[in-house]
Design an enzyme around this catalytic site. Structure first.
Site, PDB file in Angstrom:
ATOM      1  N   LYS A 190     -43.040   4.773  42.975  1.00 58.88           N
ATOM      2  CA  LYS A 190     -42.258   5.938  42.464  1.00 58.88           C
ATOM      3  C   LYS A 190     -42.197   6.760  43.801  1.00 58.88           C
ATOM      4  O   LYS A 190     -43.026   7.175  44.394  1.00 58.88           O
ATOM      5  CB  LYS A 190     -42.725   6.680  41.539  1.00 58.88           C
ATOM      6  CG  LYS A 190     -41.907   7.873  41.177  1.00 58.88           C
ATOM      7  CD  LYS A 190     -42.672   8.977  40.027  1.00 58.88           C
ATOM      8  CE  LYS A 190     -43.103   9.815  40.880  1.00 58.88           C
ATOM      9  NZ  LYS A 190     -42.208  10.815  42.090  1.00 58.88           N
ATOM     10  N   GLU A 265     -54.994   9.404  48.440  1.00 60.47           N
ATOM     11  CA  GLU A 265     -55.250  10.032  49.999  1.00 60.47           C
ATOM     12  C   GLU A 265     -54.735  11.389  49.739  1.00 60.47           C
ATOM     13  O   GLU A 265     -53.291  11.521  49.586  1.00 60.47           O
ATOM     14  CB  GLU A 265     -54.037   9.204  50.768  1.00 60.47           C
ATOM     15  CG  GLU A 265     -54.768   9.206  52.279  1.00 60.47           C
ATOM     16  CD  GLU A 265     -53.663  10.334  53.132  1.00 60.47           C
ATOM     17  OE1 GLU A 265     -53.980  11.412  53.048  1.00 60.47           O
ATOM     18  OE2 GLU A 265     -52.464   9.920  53.214  1.00 60.47           O
ATOM     19  N   CYS A 299     -50.555  15.462  56.442  1.00 59.09           N
ATOM     20  CA  CYS A 299     -51.947  15.534  55.608  1.00 59.09           C
ATOM     21  C   CYS A 299     -53.150  15.690  56.752  1.00 59.09           C
ATOM     22  O   CYS A 299     -54.177  16.490  56.319  1.00 59.09           O
ATOM     23  CB  CYS A 299     -52.197  14.299  54.578  1.00 59.09           C
ATOM     24  SG  CYS A 299     -52.056  12.666  55.311  1.00 59.09           S
ATOM     25  N   GLU A 401     -55.202  24.378  52.490  1.00 61.07           N
ATOM     26  CA  GLU A 401     -53.979  23.494  52.945  1.00 61.07           C
ATOM     27  C   GLU A 401     -52.863  24.346  53.281  1.00 61.07           C
ATOM     28  O   GLU A 401     -52.304  24.677  51.678  1.00 61.07           O
ATOM     29  CB  GLU A 401     -54.042  22.158  52.455  1.00 61.07           C
ATOM     30  CG  GLU A 401     -53.114  21.452  53.084  1.00 61.07           C
ATOM     31  CD  GLU A 401     -53.090  19.875  52.586  1.00 61.07           C
ATOM     32  OE1 GLU A 401     -52.811  19.872  51.269  1.00 61.07           O
ATOM     33  OE2 GLU A 401     -52.927  19.031  53.344  1.00 61.07           O
TER      34      GLU A 401
END
Ligand code: NAI
Ligand code: MG
Length: 501
Positions: A190, A265, A299, A401
């Protein structure tokens, strides 16, 4: 069929046929409720196209197709033939790379040169790399003495659900498909609702390469609907996910009911340490790339720069200059653009929110700190590259983040303090250290709590090298030989050769 494609012309003039359906069993089908996702061009906020969004019923169909392929033609194929199909796929991607890069630039906003030379090169390289592994995944014979023959079989897990993000739409697909397919699994993938387009063109190449129906099924769909259905599906043996830590946690919870194998992850707030003895010019250049490339939507972005007292002022001066000279914001299809728009309005607003937070917490705004409105007619999700200095470790902008062209810089006095600052985070994905002292470099690399350490660089990841995090940055590893581990079981076979009762 004709209603499952649309003819499009990209901003660079390229014309192509965009599929809009769900790719199940090598066929294009409509979603069961007919709901759609509309993709937006982040450069000017215009609509590009609408594609079908999978419902749980559609996930069921994809899983059924993947299971049938796993039990049927795919399971029976020799590993060498699997590798050949993957080589063919990599060649077709290579042949179509300009088109695929065009779509990702249009849909995601990343500069075309980045989409072509980084993303697509990575996709081709990664699929080819794992093609080579297809017939080189061996079990072992384990000697326990003459009374037993013991051996292991490296077997595929079965049907793998893969949920990917929008920051590298095709590269994240390649990282996940490569090892899964090489080791004989079948896949339901997906893609992210923000970037649904390029993966559907990629799906056509899967069919053209000759993969049997059901081996690779590709769905668009909303995370909370299709993604959640995958994470809970009793017919899915494994979930591999890349995205936010919050969603990773949700997926872990949902996958627990059927005790799925998972690889996650997730997020990061990766530190980059610059010691007094570093090559200052190199440290400045790499640390700029480390946070400002791909609009900061990486990331592993080294988003916390920690600089030793002795060179702090000099570093900041040079870093600001580098940002102002190199981070040219503009239309991602222009050759001289370094930074395009953020992927969506939500991400744009999120970055602007952190800018406000930095200001109100009392950090020093060194450059940027606002929406950027000088592209085209002033629309689009552009943010000026932003640098905050004198940032303290209790500030939100030091801890959370941001996922944008936004960096915080703080100072440290010695190695001990540098490590304490670097490790003062719930994350542990990337990290970087700049020094000419090789002993210090390796010592810091050992003591830093992260899945990856770059010594005198940042972000130069490679599909041949394991990638992943510790702490709340994830579970498991992708890429390299380690990536294969995530997609195989070791079955132990005991053969009695002499223990007679
Ligand atoms: P997200 O983690 O919600 O989305 C990533 C993928 O997960 C998408 O395919 C989405 O459809 C799916 N998903 C969302 N909710 C789900 C659920 N409940 N069950 C199953 N699948 C689900 O990330 P989002 O909202 O797009 O971005 C938010 C933040 O996440 C970013 O600002 C950034 O900080 C971080 N992020 C990190 C990435 C990374 O590479 N580690 C990539 C994308 C986002
Ligand atoms: Mg888009």
């Amino acid at each position: 069929m004709s209603d499952l494609t649309v003819e499009l012309t990209a901003p660079n003039g390229r014309k192509y046929t965009q599929p809009t359906g769900l790719f199940i069993n090598n066929e294009w089908v409509v979603s069961s409720k007919g709901n759609k996702i509309t993709s937006i061009n982040p450069t000017d906020e215009s609509e590009i196209a609408s594609v079908h969004a999978a419902e749980p019923e559609d996930v069921d169909k994809a899983v059924e197709a993947a299971r049938a392929a796993f039990k049927g033609p795919w399971g029976e194929m020799s590993p060498t033939e699997r590798g050949d199909l993957m080589y063919k796929l990599s060649e077709l991607i290579e042949k179509n790379k300009e088109l695929l890069a065009t779509i990702d630039t249009w849909d995601n906003g990343k500069p075309y040169s980045v989409a072509l030379n980084e993303d697509l090169a990575e996709v081709v390289g990664c699929i080819k790399y794992y093609a080579g592994y297809a017939d080189k995944v061996h079990g072992q014979v384990i000697d326990t003495g003459p009374a037993k023959l013991a051996y292991t079989i490296r077997e595929p897990l079965g049907v793998c659900g893969q949920i990917i993000p929008w920051n590298y739409p095709l590269a994240m697909a390649a990282w996940k498909l490569g090892p899964a397919i090489a080791t004989g699994n079948t896949v339901v993938l997906k893609s992210a609702e923000q970037t649904p387009l390029s993966i559907l063109v990629f799906a056509n190449l899967v069919k053209e390469a000759g993969f049997p129906p059901g081996v690779i099924n590709i769905l668009n769909g909303h995370g909370r609907i299709a993604g959640a259905a995958m994470a809970q599906h009793p017919g899915i043996d494994k979930i591999a996910f890349t995205g936010s830590t919050a969603t990773g946690r949700e997926i872990m919870k949902m996958a627990s009911a059927t005790m799925k194998n998972i690889t996650l992850e997730t997020g990061g707030k990766s530190p980059l340490l610059v010691f007094d003895d570093a090559d200052l010019e190199q440290a400045v250049r790499w640390s700029h790339v480390g946070i400002m490339s791909n609009m900061g939507q990486i990331c592993t972005a080294t988003s916390r720069i920690l600089v030793q007292d002795g060179i702090y002022d000099k570093f900041i001066e040079a870093f600001k200059k580098q940002v102002q000279e190199v981070s040219k914001v503009g239309d991602p299809f222009s050759d001289d653009t370094f930074q395009g728009p953020q992927v969506t309005k939500a991400q744009y607003e999120r970055v602007l929110g952190y800018i406000e937070s930095g200001k109100s917490e009392g950090a020093t705004l060194a450059t940027g700190g606002e929406a950027y409105k000088n592209v085209g007619e002033g629309k689009g999700f552009f943010v000026s590259p932003t640098v905050f200095t004198n940032v303290k470790e209790d500030m939100k902008i030091f801890r959370e983040e941001v996922f944008g062209p936004f960096v915080v810089i703080a100072s440290f006095k010695d190695e001990e303090e540098a490590l304490a600052l670097a490790n003062n985070t719930t994350y542990g994905l990337g990290s970087a250290v700049f020094t000419k002292d090789i002993v210090k470099a390796h010592r810091v690399a050992r003591n830093i709590e992260a899945g990856m350490v770059w010594i005198n660089s940042s972000q130069d990841s490679d599909f041949r090298i394991p990638f992943g995090g510790v702490k709340q940055s994830g579970i498991g590893r992708e890429l390299g030989e380690a990536g294969l581990e995530a997609y195989t079981n070791k079955k132990a076979v005991h053969v009695n050769l002499g223990t007679w009762l």
